[in-house]
Design a protein around this motif. Sequence first.
Motif, PDB file in Angstrom:
ATOM      1  N   LYS A 112       0.827  -1.207   0.000  1.00 25.21           N
ATOM      2  CA  LYS A 112       0.000   0.000   0.000  1.00 25.21           C
ATOM      3  C   LYS A 112       0.863   1.259   0.000  1.00 25.21           C
ATOM      4  N   GLU A 113       2.007   1.208   0.684  1.00 25.42           N
ATOM      5  CA  GLU A 113       2.926   2.356   0.668  1.00 25.42           C
ATOM      6  C   GLU A 113       3.531   2.540  -0.726  1.00 25.42           C
ATOM      7  N   CYS A 114       3.859   1.420  -1.374  1.00 26.92           N
ATOM      8  CA  CYS A 114       4.525   1.476  -2.676  1.00 26.92           C
ATOM      9  C   CYS A 114       3.559   1.790  -3.821  1.00 26.92           C
ATOM     10  N   PHE A 115       2.280   1.542  -3.601  1.00 27.28           N
ATOM     11  CA  PHE A 115       1.299   1.747  -4.667  1.00 27.28           C
ATOM     12  C   PHE A 115       1.387   3.162  -5.221  1.00 27.28           C
ATOM     13  N   SER A 116       1.591   3.238  -6.526  1.00 23.60           N
ATOM     14  CA  SER A 116       1.680   4.524  -7.215  1.00 23.60           C
ATOM     15  C   SER A 116       0.463   4.689  -8.112  1.00 23.60           C
ATOM     16  N   PRO A 117      -0.445   5.607  -7.792  1.00 28.78           N
ATOM     17  CA  PRO A 117      -1.617   5.804  -8.639  1.00 28.78           C
ATOM     18  C   PRO A 117      -1.277   6.068 -10.102  1.00 28.78           C
ATOM     19  N   ILE A 118      -0.279   6.911 -10.357  1.00 25.63           N
ATOM     20  CA  ILE A 118       0.022   7.262 -11.744  1.00 25.63           C
ATOM     21  C   ILE A 118       0.646   6.096 -12.502  1.00 25.63           C
ATOM     22  N   ALA A 119       1.585   5.375 -11.868  1.00 23.16           N
ATOM     23  CA  ALA A 119       2.212   4.230 -12.539  1.00 23.16           C
ATOM     24  C   ALA A 119       1.192   3.122 -12.776  1.00 23.16           C
ATOM     25  N   SER A 120       0.335   2.902 -11.793  1.00 22.64           N
ATOM     26  CA  SER A 120      -0.672   1.852 -11.913  1.00 22.64           C
ATOM     27  C   SER A 120      -1.696   2.201 -12.985  1.00 22.64           C
ATOM     28  N   MET A 121      -2.089   3.462 -13.033  1.00 20.31           N
ATOM     29  CA  MET A 121      -3.036   3.891 -14.058  1.00 20.31           C
ATOM     30  C   MET A 121      -2.468   3.631 -15.451  1.00 20.31           C
ATOM     31  N   HIS A 122      -1.206   3.951 -15.658  1.00 23.19           N
ATOM     32  CA  HIS A 122      -0.616   3.745 -16.984  1.00 23.19           C
ATOM     33  C   HIS A 122      -0.550   2.259 -17.329  1.00 23.19           C
ATOM     34  N   HIS A 123      -0.329   1.413 -16.334  1.00 22.25           N
ATOM     35  CA  HIS A 123      -0.364  -0.026 -16.582  1.00 22.25           C
ATOM     36  C   HIS A 123      -1.761  -0.454 -17.029  1.00 22.25           C
ATOM     37  N   TYR A 124      -2.769  -0.056 -16.271  1.00 25.25           N
ATOM     38  CA  TYR A 124      -4.131  -0.455 -16.611  1.00 25.25           C
ATOM     39  C   TYR A 124      -4.584   0.127 -17.945  1.00 25.25           C
ATOM     40  N   LEU A 125      -4.160   1.350 -18.244  1.00 26.48           N
ATOM     41  CA  LEU A 125      -4.491   1.952 -19.534  1.00 26.48           C
ATOM     42  C   LEU A 125      -3.893   1.151 -20.682  1.00 26.48           C
ATOM     43  N   SER A 126      -2.641   0.772 -20.533  1.00 25.45           N
ATOM     44  CA  SER A 126      -1.970  -0.001 -21.575  1.00 25.45           C
ATOM     45  C   SER A 126      -2.691  -1.321 -21.819  1.00 25.45           C
ATOM     46  N   MET A 127      -3.082  -1.991 -20.737  1.00 25.11           N
ATOM     47  CA  MET A 127      -3.759  -3.277 -20.862  1.00 25.11           C
ATOM     48  C   MET A 127      -5.174  -3.120 -21.428  1.00 25.11           C
ATOM     49  N   SER A 128      -5.903  -2.120 -20.948  1.00 25.59           N
ATOM     50  CA  SER A 128      -7.279  -1.956 -21.415  1.00 25.59           C
ATOM     51  C   SER A 128      -7.316  -1.578 -22.892  1.00 25.59           C
ATOM     52  N   LYS A 129      -6.368  -0.759 -23.343  1.00 23.81           N
ATOM     53  CA  LYS A 129      -6.311  -0.410 -24.771  1.00 23.81           C
ATOM     54  C   LYS A 129      -5.966  -1.636 -25.615  1.00 23.81           C
ATOM     55  N   LYS A 130      -5.091  -2.473 -25.085  1.00 32.13           N
ATOM     56  CA  LYS A 130      -4.709  -3.702 -25.780  1.00 32.13           C
ATOM     57  C   LYS A 130      -5.925  -4.594 -26.007  1.00 32.13           C
ATOM     58  N   TYR A 131      -6.739  -4.759 -24.963  1.00 24.71           N
ATOM     59  CA  TYR A 131      -7.905  -5.633 -25.092  1.00 24.71           C
ATOM     60  C   TYR A 131      -9.053  -4.945 -25.832  1.00 24.71           C
ATOM     61  N   GLU A 132      -9.122  -3.626 -25.755  1.00 24.98           N
ATOM     62  CA  GLU A 132     -10.162  -2.908 -26.499  1.00 24.98           C
ATOM     63  C   GLU A 132     -10.017  -3.159 -27.994  1.00 24.98           C
ATOM     64  N   GLU A 133      -8.778  -3.288 -28.459  1.00 24.42           N
ATOM     65  CA  GLU A 133      -8.531  -3.524 -29.879  1.00 24.42           C
ATOM     66  C   GLU A 133      -9.113  -4.849 -30.355  1.00 24.42           C
ATOM     67  N   LYS A 134      -9.357  -5.776 -29.420  1.00 22.48           N
ATOM     68  CA  LYS A 134      -9.875  -7.093 -29.779  1.00 22.48           C
ATOM     69  C   LYS A 134     -11.401  -7.146 -29.787  1.00 22.48           C
ATOM     70  N   LEU A 135     -12.039  -6.010 -29.504  1.00 23.59           N
ATOM     71  CA  LEU A 135     -13.492  -6.000 -29.345  1.00 23.59           C
ATOM     72  C   LEU A 135     -14.241  -5.425 -30.541  1.00 23.59           C
ATOM     73  N   SER A 136     -13.616  -5.374 -31.685  1.00 26.71           N
ATOM     74  CA  SER A 136     -14.236  -4.741 -32.847  1.00 26.71           C
ATOM     75  C   SER A 136     -15.079  -5.696 -33.694  1.00 26.71           C
ATOM     76  N   HIS A 137     -14.949  -6.991 -33.458  1.00 25.40           N
ATOM     77  CA  HIS A 137     -15.668  -7.966 -34.279  1.00 25.40           C
ATOM     78  C   HIS A 137     -17.101  -8.163 -33.788  1.00 25.40           C
ATOM     79  N   SER A 138     -17.916  -8.782 -34.620  1.00 24.18           N
ATOM     80  CA  SER A 138     -19.318  -9.028 -34.245  1.00 24.18           C
ATOM     81  C   SER A 138     -19.441 -10.101 -33.169  1.00 24.18           C
ATOM     82  N   SER A 139     -18.479 -11.030 -33.150  1.00 24.06           N
ATOM     83  CA  SER A 139     -18.424 -12.049 -32.098  1.00 24.06           C
ATOM     84  C   SER A 139     -17.047 -12.010 -31.465  1.00 24.06           C
ATOM     85  N   ILE A 140     -16.981 -11.973 -30.144  1.00 27.56           N
ATOM     86  CA  ILE A 140     -15.709 -11.796 -29.447  1.00 27.56           C
ATOM     87  C   ILE A 140     -15.610 -12.727 -28.243  1.00 27.56           C
TER      88      ILE A 140
END
Length: 244
Positions: A112-140
């Motif tokens: 909890k002391e080490c948790f960095s909101p900004i670093a963690s946000m960038h990690h989650y953003l990178s991952m969510s954008k990666k998976y968002e790219e896979k959601l463009s098809h009619s079946s996923i």
Amino acid sequence: MRGKLDKIAEEYNTNILFACESGSRAWGFPSPDSDFDVRFVYTHPLEWYLTLKENQDSITIMNGDFDAVGWELRKKLRLLKKSNIPALEHLFSPILYKHENESLNELRAIAKECFSPIASMHHYLSMSKKYEEKLSHSSIKLKDVFYALRTSLAGKWILEYNSMPPVIFNEMLSLTKKEIASEIELLIDIKSTKKETYLHPRNELLIQFISKTIQINHKYAQSLSAGKPNDDRLNNFLYKEITK
């Protein structure tokens, strides 16, 4: 599971301090054929640390649906100091296979002391954008939908509360409207009966929610603060554990 961990400890001459389930089983949306993703932290005998040689500091075992990865404690602490998301999340997994209460409680406090909101946000953003790219098809794949949902909601949680997001996915549904939450809960039920390869018709409501959430997370990411790791606490914990 405890027997498998005991065999690993014996084979590698280690003491396993902590072991948990990670991935979809820990998050709360597994499929019937989801692997068991075990993650653990261990120490070696003291003499392992008293050498100039750089020894291997991780253990990886792949055996069918049993996927186990372990980190030597010094490596784990270095990852925590950087606010490494997997290293943080594992400590708060709801599925524990082995742990020492005192050590785990202190590790969680350190995390909890080490948790960095900004670093963690960038990690989650990178991952969510990666998976968002896979959601463009009619079946996923539902797996891709849930990974995009989990990471985008984790970023939203950080914006709302400036704290570590819950590991259990359902605990973040309070961030959504009832209509969205109901759709997500329905898909969790479906995913629990379908294999990982199952393709589901595109849910436009959830796809739009994911995209909008990612946009907001990206907009405010740079306004977040950094973590505050305490080197003395990290060093003292390492010394205490390896000299037991």
